[in-house]
Scaffold this active site. Structure first.
Site, PDB file in Angstrom:
ATOM      1  N   ASN A  23       0.807  -1.217   0.000  1.00 35.59           N
ATOM      2  CA  ASN A  23       0.000   0.000   0.000  1.00 35.59           C
ATOM      3  C   ASN A  23       0.844   1.273   0.000  1.00 35.59           C
ATOM      4  O   ASN A  23       0.333   2.348  -0.313  1.00 35.59           O
ATOM      5  CB  ASN A  23      -1.013  -0.025   1.151  1.00 35.59           C
ATOM      6  CG  ASN A  23      -2.131  -1.026   0.870  1.00 35.59           C
ATOM      7  OD1 ASN A  23      -2.311  -1.453  -0.274  1.00 35.59           O
ATOM      8  ND2 ASN A  23      -2.857  -1.432   1.901  1.00 35.59           N
ATOM      9  N   ARG A  93      -7.591  -0.879  -7.139  1.00 39.04           N
ATOM     10  CA  ARG A  93      -8.178   0.158  -6.308  1.00 39.04           C
ATOM     11  C   ARG A  93      -7.317   1.426  -6.305  1.00 39.04           C
ATOM     12  O   ARG A  93      -7.791   2.546  -6.430  1.00 39.04           O
ATOM     13  CB  ARG A  93      -8.270  -0.397  -4.884  1.00 39.04           C
ATOM     14  CG  ARG A  93      -9.035   0.457  -3.946  1.00 39.04           C
ATOM     15  CD  ARG A  93     -10.491   0.389  -4.263  1.00 39.04           C
ATOM     16  NE  ARG A  93     -11.223   1.505  -3.721  1.00 39.04           N
ATOM     17  CZ  ARG A  93     -12.398   1.884  -4.178  1.00 39.04           C
ATOM     18  NH1 ARG A  93     -12.965   1.264  -5.173  1.00 39.04           N
ATOM     19  NH2 ARG A  93     -13.017   2.916  -3.654  1.00 39.04           N
ATOM     20  N   CYS A 117     -10.316  -4.994  -4.755  1.00 30.53           N
ATOM     21  CA  CYS A 117     -11.025  -5.974  -3.933  1.00 30.53           C
ATOM     22  C   CYS A 117     -12.436  -5.488  -3.640  1.00 30.53           C
ATOM     23  O   CYS A 117     -12.662  -4.324  -3.337  1.00 30.53           O
ATOM     24  CB  CYS A 117     -10.277  -6.211  -2.617  1.00 30.53           C
ATOM     25  SG  CYS A 117      -8.812  -7.226  -2.830  1.00 30.53           S
ATOM     26  N   ILE A 124     -15.498   7.372  -2.594  1.00 38.29           N
ATOM     27  CA  ILE A 124     -14.333   8.276  -2.616  1.00 38.29           C
ATOM     28  C   ILE A 124     -14.777   9.737  -2.446  1.00 38.29           C
ATOM     29  O   ILE A 124     -14.096  10.655  -2.880  1.00 38.29           O
ATOM     30  CB  ILE A 124     -13.459   8.098  -3.883  1.00 38.29           C
ATOM     31  CG1 ILE A 124     -14.258   8.362  -5.158  1.00 38.29           C
ATOM     32  CG2 ILE A 124     -12.821   6.730  -3.936  1.00 38.29           C
ATOM     33  CD1 ILE A 124     -13.332   8.589  -6.368  1.00 38.29           C
ATOM     34  N   ASP A 308      -6.906  -4.856   7.694  1.00 47.05           N
ATOM     35  CA  ASP A 308      -6.310  -5.747   6.691  1.00 47.05           C
ATOM     36  C   ASP A 308      -5.732  -7.025   7.311  1.00 47.05           C
ATOM     37  O   ASP A 308      -5.263  -7.900   6.580  1.00 47.05           O
ATOM     38  CB  ASP A 308      -5.235  -5.010   5.878  1.00 47.05           C
ATOM     39  CG  ASP A 308      -5.846  -3.930   5.012  1.00 47.05           C
ATOM     40  OD1 ASP A 308      -7.075  -3.946   4.811  1.00 47.05           O
ATOM     41  OD2 ASP A 308      -5.102  -3.044   4.546  1.00 47.05           O
TER      42      ASP A 308
HETATM   43  N1  EPU Z   1     -14.535   6.183   3.223  1.00 41.65           N
HETATM   44  C1  EPU Z   1     -15.560   7.009   2.909  1.00 41.65           C
HETATM   45  N2  EPU Z   1     -15.356   7.951   1.948  1.00 41.65           N
HETATM   46  C2  EPU Z   1     -14.175   8.089   1.309  1.00 41.65           C
HETATM   47  C3  EPU Z   1     -13.118   7.226   1.634  1.00 41.65           C
HETATM   48  C4  EPU Z   1     -13.335   6.265   2.603  1.00 41.65           C
HETATM   49  O1  EPU Z   1     -16.662   6.913   3.460  1.00 41.65           O
HETATM   50  O2  EPU Z   1     -14.046   8.985   0.456  1.00 41.65           O
HETATM   51  C5  EPU Z   1     -14.745   5.133   4.241  1.00 41.65           C
HETATM   52  C6  EPU Z   1     -14.696   3.741   3.610  1.00 41.65           C
HETATM   53  O3  EPU Z   1     -15.944   3.359   3.091  1.00 41.65           O
HETATM   54  C7  EPU Z   1     -14.249   2.890   4.778  1.00 41.65           C
HETATM   55  C8  EPU Z   1     -13.324   3.827   5.556  1.00 41.65           C
HETATM   56  O4  EPU Z   1     -13.667   5.156   5.138  1.00 41.65           O
HETATM   57  O5  EPU Z   1     -15.348   2.542   5.553  1.00 41.65           O
HETATM   58  C9  EPU Z   1     -11.840   3.589   5.357  1.00 41.65           C
HETATM   59  O6  EPU Z   1     -11.473   3.773   4.009  1.00 41.65           O
HETATM   60  P1  EPU Z   1     -10.021   4.250   3.566  1.00 41.65           P
HETATM   61  O7  EPU Z   1     -10.207   5.393   2.631  1.00 41.65           O
HETATM   62  O8  EPU Z   1      -9.178   4.447   4.772  1.00 41.65           O
HETATM   63  O9  EPU Z   1      -9.519   2.988   2.773  1.00 41.65           O
HETATM   64  P2  EPU Z   1      -8.776   2.968   1.361  1.00 41.65           P
HETATM   65  O10 EPU Z   1      -7.815   4.081   1.274  1.00 41.65           O
HETATM   66  O11 EPU Z   1      -9.753   2.776   0.264  1.00 41.65           O
HETATM   67  C10 EPU Z   1      -6.735   1.600   2.222  1.00 41.65           C
HETATM   68  C11 EPU Z   1      -6.067   0.309   1.867  1.00 41.65           C
HETATM   69  C12 EPU Z   1      -6.966  -0.855   2.269  1.00 41.65           C
HETATM   70  C13 EPU Z   1      -7.263  -0.756   3.764  1.00 41.65           C
HETATM   71  C14 EPU Z   1      -7.840   0.623   4.128  1.00 41.65           C
HETATM   72  C15 EPU Z   1      -8.025   0.837   5.616  1.00 41.65           C
HETATM   73  C16 EPU Z   1      -4.788   0.893  -0.082  1.00 41.65           C
HETATM   74  C17 EPU Z   1      -4.608   0.783  -1.557  1.00 41.65           C
HETATM   75  N3  EPU Z   1      -5.857   0.273   0.418  1.00 41.65           N
HETATM   76  O12 EPU Z   1      -7.965   1.619   1.505  1.00 41.65           O
HETATM   77  O13 EPU Z   1      -6.184  -2.003   2.034  1.00 41.65           O
HETATM   78  O14 EPU Z   1      -8.216  -1.739   4.130  1.00 41.65           O
HETATM   79  O15 EPU Z   1      -6.960   1.645   3.637  1.00 41.65           O
HETATM   80  O16 EPU Z   1      -6.814   0.672   6.278  1.00 41.65           O
HETATM   81  O17 EPU Z   1      -3.989   1.497   0.603  1.00 41.65           O
HETATM   82  C18 EPU Z   1      -5.767  -4.228   1.448  1.00 41.65           C
HETATM   83  O18 EPU Z   1      -4.551  -3.950   1.409  1.00 41.65           O
HETATM   84  O19 EPU Z   1      -6.199  -5.405   1.424  1.00 41.65           O
HETATM   85  C19 EPU Z   1      -6.746  -3.154   1.541  1.00 41.65           C
HETATM   86  C20 EPU Z   1      -8.014  -3.296   1.244  1.00 41.65           C
END
Ligand code: EPU
Length: 431
Positions: A23, A93, A117, A124, A308
């Site tokens: 990540n 993603r 995934c 977003i 994770d």
């Molecule tokens: N959320 C919102 N709005 C947004 C963004 C997020 O409501 O605009 C919510 C999401 O729905 C979720 C929470 O905030 O409920 C957390 O989302 P976050 O944005 O922190 O996650 P992400 O950036 O999409 C990254 C990792 C994920 C990991 C999460 C949480 C990457 C590429 N992905 O996702 O990793 O689960 O942070 O730590 O960095 C994995 O590696 O298997 C994986 C899924």
């Protein structure tokens, strides 16, 4: 078609070296788009998500060369367009980081909606709110492409995130790094890869303070120079091997890690009865001496217990006597793999964000699938513990994020193979 085939029942024993953080890599590689000179990125994990983001940059005009298994040279100077709309972009993603990076470079970005995934809604909106605060409007074109643009140079602003979103924090940092004036992100995410990205950008000449705390301050700069930068070790890959060591009642030295990043995981393993010894860049997990105990876990943003590692720990807790409760507080729907674990004899009931795990009965081999990356890791852990031969399909999810998982587990004494299958006319699979 490919599958993992595991003959379970062997305790893991030995040493495993952890690769660079997925990540962090999938944020740092697109961040090179902001640089005005070529960069060399080291300690890159050899996984399919990295190959994909490299190919996307190449399609955009960057020169991307693999120097060796873990080093990429990237020259972004010939990126001529501000769009990334090929099919490849939909394949992962983290392609949404192209939005922030392209906005920062050319005040406009046209990027396909990201894939990756699937564990329920992955909005977003916080990323887009952040871009709006910096002066960029967005529209969704044909329901498939996000078009974000600003008529003039982006300007700094104060942005409060409703949730400490990793993706929104990273995307806003990318967009703000060359914006006019100062941007302040409040309630920022604090994951280790946020700090790694900030360190990378600062090494190129950016001015980012506070990464790793709730408040990140970014003062825009005009020019970023080329650097050689080494990515941090993968916290979640390390957590997965720690969990696999515990589940198989093994003894494993997990090397090339930052123990500080693993505190929440080490704490839970200690709580259930594992012995953990910390070294400068390694951790020994010993579950061979004592019976393990149940525990409750709630996933939280960093420094809390990482979501994770939730599926992997659920698999581990199936092997421990007593009732454990998992509380998933980050994602709405991250228990899709539970039905696969129950095929292996696990007793788990899901109620909203809670999974109630009645542990202690032997897992038995079954054909199961990886429903996503970390779910796939949980299936491997269950397979390593189960009686008999477990076959795991849809392993492309696992290969997005785990470098040479078969080689690393085999070196620890596991009996795991990757097997190629042909799909037969009746959709059944034969070797
Ligand atoms: N959320 C919102 N709005 C947004 C963004 C997020 O409501 O605009 C919510 C999401 O729905 C979720 C929470 O905030 O409920 C957390 O989302 P976050 O944005 O922190 O996650 P992400 O950036 O999409 C990254 C990792 C994920 C990991 C999460 C949480 C990457 C590429 N992905 O996702 O990793 O689960 O942070 O730590 O960095 C994995 O590696 O298997 C994986 C899924």
């Amino acid at each position: 078609m490919e599958k993992f085939v595991i003959n379970g029942g062997r305790a893991l024993d030995g040493e495993v070296a952890i690769s660079g953080a997925k990540n962090a890599a999938v944020a740092i590689i697109p961040a090179v788009i902001l640089c005005d000179e070529p960069c060399r990125i080291e300690n890159i994990p050899n996984i399919s998500d990295v190959t994909l983001i490299g190919r996307i940059l190449q399609e955009m005009g960057a020169v991307v060369k693999r120097v060796n298994k873990s080093t990429l040279d990237i020259d972004p100077r010939h990126i001529a367009s501000c769009s990334a709309t090929s099919e490849l972009v939909r394949g992962m993603r983290a392609s949404y980081y192209l939005l922030g990076a392209l906005l920062g470079r050319c005040h406009q970005a046209k990027v396909c909606l990201p894939g990756g995934c699937n564990f329920g809604a992955r909005p977003i909106d916080l990323h887009l709110k952040g871009f709006a605060a910096l002066g960029a409007r967005h529209e969704l074109v044909n329901g498939a492409i996000i078009d974000v643009k600003s008529e003039q140079k982006l300007h700094g602003n104060n942005i409060y995130l409703d949730f400490a979103s990793v993706g929104a924090t990273i995307n806003i940092m990318l967009a703000a790094v060359k914006a006019e004036g100062q941007t302040i992100i409040e309630n920022a995410a604090k994951e280790p890869h946020i700090v790694d990205l900030a360190n990378f950008l600062n090494s190129m000449g950016a001015s980012i303070r506070g990464a790793g705390t709730d408040t990140i301050k970014i003062r825009g700069v005009d020019y970023l120079h080329g650097v050689t930068y080494s990515i941090i070790p993968d916290q979640i890959e390390a957590g997965t091997y720690m969990c696999a060591a515990a589940a198989t009642r093994g003894k494993v030295l997990v090397k090339n890690i930052t123990p500080k990043h693993l505190e929440s995981i080490s704490a839970k393993l200690r709580e259930i009865g594992c012995e953990i010894k910390e070294y400068d860049e390694a951790l020994l997990v010993d579950a061979s001496k004592m019976p393990l105990n149940r525990c409750n876990i709630k996933t939280m943003p960093h420094p809390g217990f990482p979501t994770d590692c939730q599926p992997q720990f659920t698999a581990l807790l199936c092997t421990v006597d007593g009732t454990s409760i998992m509380n998933e507080s980050v994602w709405d729907n991250r228990y899709q793999y539970v039905s696969e674990l129950t095929l292996m004899g696990a007793h788990i009931s899901v109620e909203g964000r809670l999974a109630i795990i009645e542990g202690g009965s032997r897992l038995t081999a079954a054909p199961v699938k990886a429903t996503d990356l970390r779910a796939g890791a949980a299936m491997i852990i269950a397979g390593l513990c189960a009686d008999g031969t477990t076959e795991i399909s849809s392993i492309q999810y696992i290969e997005r994020g785990y470098e040479d998982i078969v080689g690393k587990l085999t070196a620890l004494g596991a009996d795991i193979k990757k097997v190629y299958f042909e799909q037969s006319a009746d959709q059944g699979l034969r070797a």
